[in-house]
Scaffold this motif. Structure first.
Motif: not given
Length: 57
Positions: A36-57
């Motif tokens: 469960i910890f690994i799944v939550v960590a991966i989801l957090a990383i994905v959300v972080f990366v997506i927010s960085k990509i959307i924030g650059k536009k």
């Protein structure tokens, strides 16, 4: 005497079985927590990366 020995052996088998089941249960609980910890960590990383990509536009 044979009957008493048989009872003692059966009791020991039951006791060993219950303790090994408890050990396996503990391992699976720990494994589930780590999973469960690994799944939550991966989801957090994905959300972080997506927010960085959307924030650059």
């Amino acid at each position: 005497m044979q009957n008493k020995l048989t009872r003692i052996v059966m009791l020991l088998i039951v006791l060993i079985s219950f303790t090994s089941c408890a050990i396996v249960e503990g391992i699976f609980k720990a494994g589930m927590g780590v999973g469960i910890f690994i799944v939550v960590a991966i989801l957090a990383i994905v959300v972080f990366v997506i927010s960085k990509i959307i924030g650059k536009k």
